[in-house]
Design an enzyme around this catalytic site. Structure first.
Site, PDB file in Angstrom:
ATOM      1  N   ASP A 127       1.032  -1.166   0.119  1.00 46.07           N
ATOM      2  CA  ASP A 127       0.176  -0.029  -0.061  1.00 46.07           C
ATOM      3  C   ASP A 127       0.835   1.296  -0.099  1.00 46.07           C
ATOM      4  OD1 ASP A 127      -2.250   1.483   0.222  1.00 46.07           O
ATOM      5  OD2 ASP A 127      -1.838   1.660   2.308  1.00 46.07           O
ATOM      6  N   SER A 128       0.107   2.472  -0.435  1.00 46.07           N
ATOM      7  CA  SER A 128       1.094   3.591  -0.147  1.00 46.07           C
ATOM      8  C   SER A 128       1.446   3.862   1.151  1.00 46.07           C
ATOM      9  CB  SER A 128       0.116   4.921  -0.609  1.00 46.07           C
ATOM     10  OG  SER A 128      -1.001   4.973   0.164  1.00 46.07           O
ATOM     11  N   TYR A 160      -0.575   8.643  -2.425  1.00 44.09           N
ATOM     12  CA  TYR A 160      -0.544   8.394  -3.792  1.00 44.09           C
ATOM     13  C   TYR A 160      -1.694   8.983  -4.483  1.00 44.09           C
ATOM     14  CZ  TYR A 160       2.903   4.497  -3.964  1.00 44.09           C
ATOM     15  OH  TYR A 160       3.937   3.762  -4.012  1.00 44.09           O
ATOM     16  N   GLY A 161      -2.933   9.000  -3.811  1.00 45.83           N
ATOM     17  CA  GLY A 161      -4.318   9.594  -4.312  1.00 45.83           C
ATOM     18  C   GLY A 161      -4.350  10.868  -4.882  1.00 45.83           C
ATOM     19  N   CYS A 187      -4.293  -1.522  -2.104  1.00 44.11           N
ATOM     20  CA  CYS A 187      -4.435   0.337  -2.490  1.00 44.11           C
ATOM     21  C   CYS A 187      -5.194   0.198  -3.604  1.00 44.11           C
ATOM     22  CB  CYS A 187      -2.936   0.545  -2.605  1.00 44.11           C
ATOM     23  SG  CYS A 187      -3.000   2.688  -3.057  1.00 44.11           S
ATOM     24  N   ASN A 188      -6.222   0.764  -3.430  1.00 43.84           N
ATOM     25  CA  ASN A 188      -7.298   1.177  -4.768  1.00 43.84           C
ATOM     26  C   ASN A 188      -6.710   1.928  -5.789  1.00 43.84           C
ATOM     27  OD1 ASN A 188     -10.291   0.270  -3.540  1.00 43.84           O
ATOM     28  ND2 ASN A 188      -8.867   0.893  -1.757  1.00 43.84           N
ATOM     29  N   THR A 189      -5.919   2.962  -4.938  1.00 45.71           N
ATOM     30  CA  THR A 189      -5.396   3.966  -6.109  1.00 45.71           C
ATOM     31  C   THR A 189      -4.145   3.247  -6.949  1.00 45.71           C
ATOM     32  OG1 THR A 189      -5.569   5.521  -4.462  1.00 45.71           O
ATOM     33  CG2 THR A 189      -4.095   6.286  -6.043  1.00 45.71           C
ATOM     34  N   CYS A 246     -11.024   3.390   0.004  1.00 46.84           N
ATOM     35  CA  CYS A 246      -9.449   3.430   0.148  1.00 46.84           C
ATOM     36  C   CYS A 246      -9.119   2.659   1.304  1.00 46.84           C
ATOM     37  CB  CYS A 246      -9.326   5.002   0.453  1.00 46.84           C
ATOM     38  SG  CYS A 246      -7.518   5.228   1.342  1.00 46.84           S
TER      39      CYS A 246
HETATM   40  N1  DGL Z   1      -4.862   3.299   0.685  1.00 47.22           N
HETATM   41  C1  DGL Z   1      -4.926   3.969  -0.382  1.00 47.22           C
HETATM   42  C2  DGL Z   1      -6.101   3.396  -1.281  1.00 47.22           C
HETATM   43  O1  DGL Z   1      -6.535   2.460  -1.140  1.00 47.22           O
HETATM   44  C3  DGL Z   1      -4.561   5.472  -0.820  1.00 47.22           C
HETATM   45  C4  DGL Z   1      -4.116   6.311   0.181  1.00 47.22           C
HETATM   46  C5  DGL Z   1      -3.182   7.364  -0.533  1.00 47.22           C
HETATM   47  O2  DGL Z   1      -3.823   8.389  -1.113  1.00 47.22           O
HETATM   48  O3  DGL Z   1      -1.714   7.210  -0.794  1.00 47.22           O
HETATM   49  O4  DGL Z   1      -6.617   4.042  -2.462  1.00 47.22           O
END
Ligand code: DGL
Length: 265
Positions: free
Chosen positions: A18-19, A50-51, A81-83, A192
């Site tokens: 993940d980020s 990351y987002g 991580c969804n992003t 997220c």
């Molecule tokens: N945890 C990350 C996700 O699921 C995003 C967090 C980020 O912006 O880095 O999208």
């Protein structure tokens, strides 16, 4: 010889990425589903968030981390991580067709099916909500619910700092949901992986009747299926190991990861 190689591989770690610390919510679900596996959790906190970055930057970071996991013996990769999933998973699957690479997406389906034509808010990063992957998902359920995407820039930073209950966080959430008639909301998708850790604060702001949906458990089930199909499920009979790793080499990040992993669900 070939058999021996596959046997060794089975005991290799599943890299969970993940980020930052958010992917711990997915690791939690993976441990529930497959407690005997060995896990290598990597958070890229030094480059978080990351987002709110450009897609190409997130793709480059993700591809480079995944390359390292595989060079160092990971048998599968969960992009928790969804992003990063929306930025790089398609590319990664083309690049490594023989490796189980599992991504995560907002748990929109169970939220939409939770009631007849519900009002569903999808909380996620600006990048997740902007990308085609999410638009395709939304198109699939459009006629079945009123779906409202809610970009949450600035929210993951609270969790990343270990702030999961505070007056400031509550105020942030109050402001975020100000435009909505809260009593009319039926479901909120935590799109997220950081957000499941603030479920309690969200319930405080939105009320107990709103149902929250996270993608971790579905991703864990999918990971198990993929490992099974690839003949890569670990055959250990005892509890596996979890190794924490972070691009921000600090003891605080490691102890935050441990704390989040041990929180009651
Ligand atoms: N945890 C990350 C996700 O699921 C995003 C967090 C980020 O912006 O880095 O999208």
């Amino acid at each position: 010889m070939l058999l021996e190689t596959t046997e060794n591989k089975k005991n290799g770690p599943i890299a969970v990425f993940d980020s930052g610390v958010g992917g711990i919510s997915v690791l939690r679900a993976l441990l529930c589903e497959m407690p005997n596996e060995n896990y290598w959790y990597f958070g890229d906190s030094a480059n978080a968030p990351y987002g709110t970055k450009y897609l190409e930057e997130v793709k480059k970071l993700t591809v480079s981390h995944v390359g390292r996991f595989l060079d160092e013996g990971a048998k599968a990769v969960v992009v928790a991580c969804n992003t990063a999933t929306s930025a790089a998973v398609r590319y990664l699957r083309q690049k490594y067709p023989n490796v189980p690479i599992i991504g995560i997406e907002p748990a929109l389906k169970p939220a939409v099916l939770s009631k007849d034509y519900p009002n569903v808010v999808v909380m996620a990063t600006p990048m997740t909500l902007r990308e085609q992957k999410f638009h395709n998902l939304m198109d699939r359920y459009m006629g079945m619910a009123h779906i409202i995407p809610l970009p949450c820039a600035g929210l993951m930073e609270y969790i990343e700092q270990g702030e999961i209950h505070s007056a400031e966080l509550e105020l942030f959430l109050e402001r975020l949901f100000e435009p909505f008639e809260k009593q009319k909301l039926d479901a909120v998708v935590l799109g997220c992986t950081h957000y499941p850790f603030i479920a309690r604060e969200l319930k405080k702001v939105l009320g107990e009747n709103v149902r929250l949906f996270e993608g971790g458990p579905g991703t864990a089930r999918e990971t198990k299926r993929r490992l099974l199909n690839a003949g890569l499920l670990c055959d250990g009979k005892t509890k596996g190991t979890v190794r924490f790793d972070n691009s921000e080499q600090s003891d605080e990040k490691k102890s935050l990861c441990e704390k989040l992993l041990n929180l009651p669900v």
